[in-house]
Scaffold this motif. Structure first.
Motif, PDB file in Angstrom:
ATOM      1  N   ARG A 172      -0.646 -17.703  11.303  1.00 51.15           N
ATOM      2  CA  ARG A 172      -1.916 -17.023  11.039  1.00 51.15           C
ATOM      3  C   ARG A 172      -2.586 -17.549   9.771  1.00 51.15           C
ATOM      4  O   ARG A 172      -3.319 -16.831   9.117  1.00 51.15           O
ATOM      5  N   ALA A 173      -2.314 -18.798   9.431  1.00 52.98           N
ATOM      6  CA  ALA A 173      -2.902 -19.452   8.253  1.00 52.98           C
ATOM      7  C   ALA A 173      -2.550 -18.701   6.971  1.00 52.98           C
ATOM      8  O   ALA A 173      -3.363 -18.598   6.057  1.00 52.98           O
ATOM      9  N   TRP A 174      -1.338 -18.176   6.908  1.00 52.33           N
ATOM     10  CA  TRP A 174      -0.798 -17.505   5.729  1.00 52.33           C
ATOM     11  C   TRP A 174      -1.622 -16.279   5.324  1.00 52.33           C
ATOM     12  O   TRP A 174      -1.775 -15.965   4.155  1.00 52.33           O
ATOM     13  N   SER A 175      -2.150 -15.584   6.310  1.00 45.96           N
ATOM     14  CA  SER A 175      -2.968 -14.403   6.060  1.00 45.96           C
ATOM     15  C   SER A 175      -2.528 -13.262   6.966  1.00 45.96           C
ATOM     16  O   SER A 175      -2.538 -13.410   8.196  1.00 45.96           O
ATOM     17  N   ALA A 176      -2.137 -12.122   6.362  1.00 47.29           N
ATOM     18  CA  ALA A 176      -1.718 -10.960   7.146  1.00 47.29           C
ATOM     19  C   ALA A 176      -1.631  -9.727   6.250  1.00 47.29           C
ATOM     20  O   ALA A 176      -1.196  -9.825   5.105  1.00 47.29           O
ATOM     21  N   PRO A 177      -1.996  -8.570   6.773  1.00 44.48           N
ATOM     22  CA  PRO A 177      -1.955  -7.351   5.964  1.00 44.48           C
ATOM     23  C   PRO A 177      -0.560  -6.787   5.756  1.00 44.48           C
ATOM     24  O   PRO A 177      -0.337  -6.025   4.813  1.00 44.48           O
ATOM     25  N   ARG A 210      -7.657   2.586   3.356  1.00 39.76           N
ATOM     26  CA  ARG A 210      -7.279   3.604   4.339  1.00 39.76           C
ATOM     27  C   ARG A 210      -8.173   4.843   4.243  1.00 39.76           C
ATOM     28  O   ARG A 210      -8.626   5.354   5.259  1.00 39.76           O
ATOM     29  N   ASP A 211      -8.381   5.330   3.034  1.00 42.27           N
ATOM     30  CA  ASP A 211      -9.116   6.591   2.862  1.00 42.27           C
ATOM     31  C   ASP A 211     -10.614   6.446   3.096  1.00 42.27           C
ATOM     32  O   ASP A 211     -11.261   7.371   3.560  1.00 42.27           O
ATOM     33  N   ARG A 212     -11.155   5.312   2.755  1.00 40.65           N
ATOM     34  CA  ARG A 212     -12.599   5.162   2.882  1.00 40.65           C
ATOM     35  C   ARG A 212     -12.996   4.280   4.069  1.00 40.65           C
ATOM     36  O   ARG A 212     -13.812   4.667   4.882  1.00 40.65           O
ATOM     37  N   LEU A 213     -12.426   3.095   4.151  1.00 42.07           N
ATOM     38  CA  LEU A 213     -12.879   2.141   5.164  1.00 42.07           C
ATOM     39  C   LEU A 213     -12.374   2.457   6.562  1.00 42.07           C
ATOM     40  O   LEU A 213     -13.060   2.175   7.538  1.00 42.07           O
ATOM     41  N   GLU A 214     -11.174   3.028   6.678  1.00 39.87           N
ATOM     42  CA  GLU A 214     -10.688   3.381   8.017  1.00 39.87           C
ATOM     43  C   GLU A 214     -11.571   4.443   8.647  1.00 39.87           C
ATOM     44  O   GLU A 214     -11.793   4.431   9.849  1.00 39.87           O
ATOM     45  N   THR A 224      -9.466  -3.445   7.578  1.00 43.23           N
ATOM     46  CA  THR A 224     -10.052  -2.839   6.380  1.00 43.23           C
ATOM     47  C   THR A 224      -9.728  -3.622   5.117  1.00 43.23           C
ATOM     48  O   THR A 224     -10.382  -3.443   4.100  1.00 43.23           O
ATOM     49  N   PHE A 225      -8.700  -4.461   5.179  1.00 44.51           N
ATOM     50  CA  PHE A 225      -8.398  -5.344   4.057  1.00 44.51           C
ATOM     51  C   PHE A 225      -7.714  -6.592   4.585  1.00 44.51           C
ATOM     52  O   PHE A 225      -7.183  -6.610   5.687  1.00 44.51           O
ATOM     53  N   GLU A 226      -7.753  -7.627   3.779  1.00 43.97           N
ATOM     54  CA  GLU A 226      -7.153  -8.907   4.153  1.00 43.97           C
ATOM     55  C   GLU A 226      -6.298  -9.405   2.999  1.00 43.97           C
ATOM     56  O   GLU A 226      -6.674  -9.259   1.837  1.00 43.97           O
ATOM     57  N   CYS A 227      -5.170  -9.988   3.329  1.00 39.03           N
ATOM     58  CA  CYS A 227      -4.286 -10.585   2.325  1.00 39.03           C
ATOM     59  C   CYS A 227      -4.011 -12.033   2.698  1.00 39.03           C
ATOM     60  O   CYS A 227      -3.763 -12.342   3.859  1.00 39.03           O
TER      61      CYS A 227
END
Length: 118
Positions: A37-42, A65-69, A80-83
């Protein structure tokens, strides 16, 4: 150290952290999937957020989680986020500490296979 960064989908928050503990504990299939996954995963952030020293990461995930979900309920697949992990540092670390996995990841990448021994 394996540098990683996370940011929320709305770019309101960002966190840099050491992903090394995840690599120390992860099974070979999870590492192979991350590489694919190109070294990207939550899931890296999910695994580390509860640790001491990862408070900023924990806050980022809480915000996501609290706002964007809530905002993404119409499309639950919306991230909602990316790592992202530094691929060069991850590969170098794997070479030194988990060379069998590093070799499998390289083989899979060069042959286009998706499977790695696990």
């Amino acid at each position: 150290m394996i540098h990683a960064t996370c940011h929320t989908a709305d770019e309101a928050m960002q966190s840099e952290f050491d992903a090394t503990p995840w690599f120390e504990e992860a099974d070979p299939a999870s590492i192979a999937l991350l590489a694919k996954r190109a070294w990207s995963a939550p899931w890296i952030a999910d695994a580390l957020e509860g640790r001491l020293g990862y408070e900023a990461l924990r806050e980022l995930i809480r915000y996501a989680r609290d706002r964007l979900e809530i905002e993404s309920r119409e499309d639950p697949s919306w991230p909602t986020f990316e790592c992202r992990v530094d691929s060069a540092e991850a590969t170098a670390w794997l070479d030194r500490h988990r060379s069998d996995i590093a070799a499998d990841v390289r083989r899979a990448a060069s042959s286009g296979r998706e499977e790695v021994r696990g």
